[in-house]
Design a protein around this motif. Structure first.
Motif, PDB file in Angstrom:
ATOM      1  N   ASP A   1       0.797  -1.231   0.000  1.00 52.16           N
ATOM      2  CA  ASP A   1       0.000   0.000   0.000  1.00 52.16           C
ATOM      3  C   ASP A   1       0.830   1.282   0.000  1.00 52.16           C
ATOM      4  O   ASP A   1       0.347   2.318  -0.456  1.00 52.16           O
ATOM      5  N   TYR A   2       2.050   1.225   0.534  1.00 49.95           N
ATOM      6  CA  TYR A   2       2.849   2.451   0.614  1.00 49.95           C
ATOM      7  C   TYR A   2       4.099   2.385  -0.262  1.00 49.95           C
ATOM      8  O   TYR A   2       4.317   3.214  -1.133  1.00 49.95           O
ATOM      9  N   TYR A   3       4.913   1.354  -0.010  1.00 47.56           N
ATOM     10  CA  TYR A   3       6.260   1.360  -0.562  1.00 47.56           C
ATOM     11  C   TYR A   3       6.287   1.149  -2.073  1.00 47.56           C
ATOM     12  O   TYR A   3       6.931   1.914  -2.807  1.00 47.56           O
ATOM     13  N   LYS A   4       5.603   0.107  -2.565  1.00 44.36           N
ATOM     14  CA  LYS A   4       5.627  -0.175  -4.006  1.00 44.36           C
ATOM     15  C   LYS A   4       5.018   0.950  -4.840  1.00 44.36           C
ATOM     16  O   LYS A   4       5.621   1.369  -5.844  1.00 44.36           O
ATOM     17  N   PRO A   5       3.843   1.487  -4.457  1.00 44.56           N
ATOM     18  CA  PRO A   5       3.303   2.615  -5.241  1.00 44.56           C
ATOM     19  C   PRO A   5       4.209   3.845  -5.210  1.00 44.56           C
ATOM     20  O   PRO A   5       4.379   4.523  -6.228  1.00 44.56           O
ATOM     21  N   LEU A   6       4.799   4.127  -4.029  1.00 41.05           N
ATOM     22  CA  LEU A   6       5.677   5.291  -3.911  1.00 41.05           C
ATOM     23  C   LEU A   6       6.937   5.111  -4.749  1.00 41.05           C
ATOM     24  O   LEU A   6       7.375   6.039  -5.448  1.00 41.05           O
ATOM     25  N   TYR A   7       7.517   3.929  -4.692  1.00 40.56           N
ATOM     26  CA  TYR A   7       8.732   3.652  -5.459  1.00 40.56           C
ATOM     27  C   TYR A   7       8.475   3.782  -6.957  1.00 40.56           C
ATOM     28  O   TYR A   7       9.277   4.375  -7.700  1.00 40.56           O
ATOM     29  N   LYS A   8       7.334   3.254  -7.396  1.00 40.09           N
ATOM     30  CA  LYS A   8       7.021   3.306  -8.822  1.00 40.09           C
ATOM     31  C   LYS A   8       6.753   4.727  -9.294  1.00 40.09           C
ATOM     32  O   LYS A   8       7.143   5.121 -10.395  1.00 40.09           O
ATOM     33  N   SER A   9       6.093   5.539  -8.436  1.00 39.79           N
ATOM     34  CA  SER A   9       5.804   6.919  -8.824  1.00 39.79           C
ATOM     35  C   SER A   9       7.069   7.767  -8.880  1.00 39.79           C
ATOM     36  O   SER A   9       7.159   8.700  -9.679  1.00 39.79           O
ATOM     37  N   ILE A  10       8.071   7.435  -8.053  1.00 38.35           N
ATOM     38  CA  ILE A  10       9.306   8.218  -8.024  1.00 38.35           C
ATOM     39  C   ILE A  10      10.277   7.772  -9.115  1.00 38.35           C
ATOM     40  O   ILE A  10      10.835   8.592  -9.855  1.00 38.35           O
ATOM     41  N   PHE A  11      10.458   6.441  -9.241  1.00 39.34           N
ATOM     42  CA  PHE A  11      11.485   5.920 -10.143  1.00 39.34           C
ATOM     43  C   PHE A  11      10.916   5.395 -11.460  1.00 39.34           C
ATOM     44  O   PHE A  11      11.673   5.053 -12.375  1.00 39.34           O
ATOM     45  N   GLY A  12       9.592   5.285 -11.552  1.00 38.27           N
ATOM     46  CA  GLY A  12       8.970   4.861 -12.790  1.00 38.27           C
ATOM     47  C   GLY A  12       9.155   3.400 -13.131  1.00 38.27           C
ATOM     48  O   GLY A  12       8.985   2.998 -14.284  1.00 38.27           O
ATOM     49  N   LYS A  13       9.509   2.571 -12.157  1.00 34.83           N
ATOM     50  CA  LYS A  13       9.665   1.140 -12.395  1.00 34.83           C
ATOM     51  C   LYS A  13       9.297   0.381 -11.130  1.00 34.83           C
ATOM     52  O   LYS A  13       9.221   0.957 -10.040  1.00 34.83           O
ATOM     53  N   SER A  14       9.073  -0.917 -11.303  1.00 38.04           N
ATOM     54  CA  SER A  14       8.653  -1.743 -10.169  1.00 38.04           C
ATOM     55  C   SER A  14       9.869  -2.369  -9.497  1.00 38.04           C
ATOM     56  O   SER A  14      10.923  -2.566 -10.116  1.00 38.04           O
ATOM     57  N   LEU A  15       9.679  -2.721  -8.209  1.00 38.83           N
ATOM     58  CA  LEU A  15      10.734  -3.391  -7.456  1.00 38.83           C
ATOM     59  C   LEU A  15      10.842  -4.848  -7.868  1.00 38.83           C
ATOM     60  O   LEU A  15       9.848  -5.485  -8.229  1.00 38.83           O
ATOM     61  N   SER A  16      12.041  -5.398  -7.792  1.00 39.28           N
ATOM     62  CA  SER A  16      12.231  -6.819  -8.070  1.00 39.28           C
ATOM     63  C   SER A  16      11.747  -7.650  -6.885  1.00 39.28           C
ATOM     64  O   SER A  16      11.669  -7.166  -5.755  1.00 39.28           O
ATOM     65  N   GLU A  17      11.426  -8.933  -7.160  1.00 39.14           N
ATOM     66  CA  GLU A  17      10.946  -9.822  -6.102  1.00 39.14           C
ATOM     67  C   GLU A  17      11.988  -9.985  -4.994  1.00 39.14           C
ATOM     68  O   GLU A  17      11.653 -10.018  -3.816  1.00 39.14           O
ATOM     69  N   LYS A  18      13.245 -10.090  -5.362  1.00 38.83           N
ATOM     70  CA  LYS A  18      14.305 -10.265  -4.374  1.00 38.83           C
ATOM     71  C   LYS A  18      14.422  -9.047  -3.470  1.00 38.83           C
ATOM     72  O   LYS A  18      14.551  -9.166  -2.252  1.00 38.83           O
ATOM     73  N   THR A  19      14.341  -7.863  -4.077  1.00 41.34           N
ATOM     74  CA  THR A  19      14.425  -6.629  -3.291  1.00 41.34           C
ATOM     75  C   THR A  19      13.240  -6.506  -2.339  1.00 41.34           C
ATOM     76  O   THR A  19      13.398  -6.137  -1.168  1.00 41.34           O
ATOM     77  N   ILE A  20      12.052  -6.838  -2.832  1.00 40.35           N
ATOM     78  CA  ILE A  20      10.852  -6.758  -1.995  1.00 40.35           C
ATOM     79  C   ILE A  20      10.952  -7.717  -0.815  1.00 40.35           C
ATOM     80  O   ILE A  20      10.603  -7.376   0.318  1.00 40.35           O
ATOM     81  N   ALA A  21      11.436  -8.942  -1.051  1.00 42.73           N
ATOM     82  CA  ALA A  21      11.539  -9.934   0.012  1.00 42.73           C
ATOM     83  C   ALA A  21      12.467  -9.457   1.127  1.00 42.73           C
ATOM     84  O   ALA A  21      12.170  -9.603   2.311  1.00 42.73           O
ATOM     85  N   ILE A  22      13.596  -8.871   0.733  1.00 39.74           N
ATOM     86  CA  ILE A  22      14.552  -8.381   1.739  1.00 39.74           C
ATOM     87  C   ILE A  22      13.985  -7.190   2.499  1.00 39.74           C
ATOM     88  O   ILE A  22      14.036  -7.132   3.734  1.00 39.74           O
TER      89      ILE A  22
END
Length: 587
Positions: free
Chosen positions: A365-386
């Protein structure tokens, strides 16, 4: 037993350490063998392949744990057995959660329950609800950590500070490394420990007093067996009305729309299994609640002639069960340690599950939408897991800090139910507005949510509050119950201190109605505001996605469209449906 004397020997510590090592080893085992948590689905949803029984036990253990053992037993000791009526509400509202709310979440298949609100209303409602949930669960986990600290203080002499730190740090470690599969399996083991702790109290009391009848007779002489309070007055703390209505709304707020429980439902393969797990949860939950309630009467049978709180043997009624264990069974090597382990490990399961859910909400709800709006790309599965594990660690530390404030919230049972009512009722109303009506819109619903939470907070934490109507206790027989206890005579009340203080009516309303009033105010204000906004803007309620509504409304909507309502067909065409229907006037 002498006042302030503690029986917690070497064997007790051995048992405590062994039980905690078993719990931790289960978590570590599934951390490295249960799919190794390579994806977020494995870490947060147990890869959707769990069986029904562990899910059912976990549904019970998530919100009962140490608070049930300590809070319900002291509730029945202090106020009588009227509280058991709340179990009727669990049976009444289980089908509501299973057949109205649960199908909507299961069709959505989203890691965060609050994704539903974005689909139905918009991003602002999703953010508001998830923030409210974060606040609710952070406060609740503070109470969960505080409860076993009371037990450790009463049994071992460890200070609250040291106890909170020891429990909190272990919980934080466990919840950081453990995925959902580990949490579910350890919940089963830890639930059995909870039952063992309660049954040990009941069995010893029956042996001590000779029969169940004698325990009941002692409770009856102490006016603790009244079950027939049908007073509809909302200022009555516990009656059939407050327990069934207020308890039912609290149950729905937990088992119908709470992220922690929705996440558990989604760990099984299909909707039918999820509904079966929820139905199975009811007898498990009721069995623990009833046995813990009777344990309160069992404890009263021991201390009817000398109340330990009034005699200053303990500081809080929530320490009654730990005191009873050490007072009556403390000479049995390892039994006190097993009891503490039951409370300790139950808190581990609750906190690990809640932290896991908070990490899911934060990421989705917070991190993935914010990251995508700032950097214009999605996080990788490995990065999200960590990063989800780092977030879980931060929430564990935050809840540790909140635990030091929990002592100011009153008894642990009332504190936990108050927290759930204040936030849970309005959140339940927000989801209900979305699922049960086609009129509700985002602006109206958010305005209702703001009003509902504000009103519930005012009810719950406004001052001054009238004193709780505890049943009479005595210290006349302390010489036969405790040794080295000096009972200080209560000061004589003057005419000025005995005058009845006037309280604002809203502050006198039972804490169980906090959620009811929050739900009603949110729903009514949100619905009326939405209706007005729709009239002003001339907005039509057509072209709504039928899969976002309860089945009766969904069937009515789908009859106007050529869209199947079958769950299997939905799973194959979810992406197409998501892009086809209008949400808040936008495609």
């Amino acid at each position: 037993m002498a006042a302030g004397q503690h029986f917690f020997g070497p064997w007790d510590y051995v048992v405590l350490v062994i039980v905690l090592l078993i719990s931790a080893s289960i978590g570590v085992y599934y951390r490295f063998t249960g799919g190794k948590q390579k994806t977020m689905q494995e870490y947060l949803l147990a890869d959707k392949n769990m069986s029904i029984i562990p899910v059912a036990f976990s549904l019970m253990a998530s919100f009962m744990s140490a608070i049930t053992l300590l809070g319900v037993s002291s509730e029945n000791y202090t106020f009588g057995i009227q509280f058991i009526v709340i179990n009727i509400s669990y049976g009444i509202f289980t089908p509501v959660a299973a057949y109205l709310y649960l199908p909507v979440f299961f069709k959505l298949q989203a890691t965060s329950a609050y994704e539903y609100l974005e689909r139905r209303f918009g991003k602002a409602s999703r953010l508001a609800a998830s923030l409210s949930y974060t606040l609710q669960m952070t406060l609740y986990m503070g109470v969960v950590l505080y409860a076993p600290a009371l037990a450790l203080e009463a049994l071992t002499g460890i200070s609250k500070v040291a106890a909170i730190l020891s429990v909190g740090l272990v919980c934080t470690f466990y919840s950081t490394i453990g995925g959902m599969k580990a949490v579910l399996i350890t919940d089963v083991f830890q639930s059995l420990l909870m039952f063992a702790a309660v049954f040990s109290v009941i069995i010893y009391a029956v042996i001590d007093k000779g029969s169940f009848d004698e325990i009941w007779n002692i409770a009856e002489r102490g006016n603790r067996t009244d079950l027939l309070n049908f007073n509809p007055d909302p200022t009555e703390r516990h009656s059939w009305f407050s327990l069934i209505i207020g308890g039912g709304i609290t149950f729905l707020s937990l088992y119908a729309v709470n992220q922690t429980q929705v996440q558990r439902y989604l760990t099984v393969k299909d909707l039918k299994r999820a509904q079966t797990a929820l139905w199975l949860n009811w007898p498990i939950l009721t069995c623990l609640s009833l046995s813990t309630s009777f344990s309160g009467l069992a404890i009263y049978s021991k201390y009817a002639a000398c109340d330990p709180v009034k005699a200053k043997v303990i500081n809080s009624p929530d320490q009654l069960m730990p005191l009873y264990v050490v007072d009556t069974m403390g000479d049995i090597p390892g039994l006190s340690g097993l009891f503490v382990a039951g409370i300790f490990s139950a808190s581990l399961s609750t906190v690990s599950a809640a932290v896991n859910s908070l990490a899911a909400v934060t990421i989705e709800d917070y991190y993935k939408p914010l990251y995508k709006s700032i950097f214009g790309k999605s996080l990788s599965e490995k990065t999200i897991a960590i990063q989800s594990k780092l977030i879980a660690l931060l929430f564990g530390l935050l809840c540790l800090a909140v635990a030091f404030l929990a002592q100011f919230l009153g008894g642990v049972l009332q504190a936990s139910l108050t927290i759930f009512g204040v936030v849970g009722g309005p959140l339940l109303a927000l989801f209900t507005l979305g699922m049960f009506t086609t009129t509700a819109n985002e602006k109206g619903s958010l305005f209702g949510l703001l009003c509902g939470i504000s009103f519930a907070l005012w009810m719950a934490f406004g001052n001054p509050k009238p004193p709780l109507p505890a049943l009479p206790v005595t210290t006349e027989g302390c010489s036969s119950v405790f040794t080295n206890v000096t009972v200080v005579a209560e000061p004589q009340l003057t005419r000025a201190t005995t005058q009845q203080q006037e309280y604002f009516w809203l502050y006198k309303v039972s804490y169980l109605y906090n959620g009811v009033f929050g739900l009603l105010s949110t729903y009514i204000i949100g619905y009326v505001a939405s209706l007005v906004i729709n009239k002003i803007k001339g907005v039509s309620t057509q072209n709504l996605d039928p899969h976002l509504f309860i089945t009766p409304i969904a069937r009515r909507l789908e009859r106007t469209m050529d869209i199947p309502l079958n769950t299997k067909e939905l799973s194959d065409s979810q992406e197409e449906l998501n892009g086809k229907y209008e949400v808040n006037g936008k495609y």
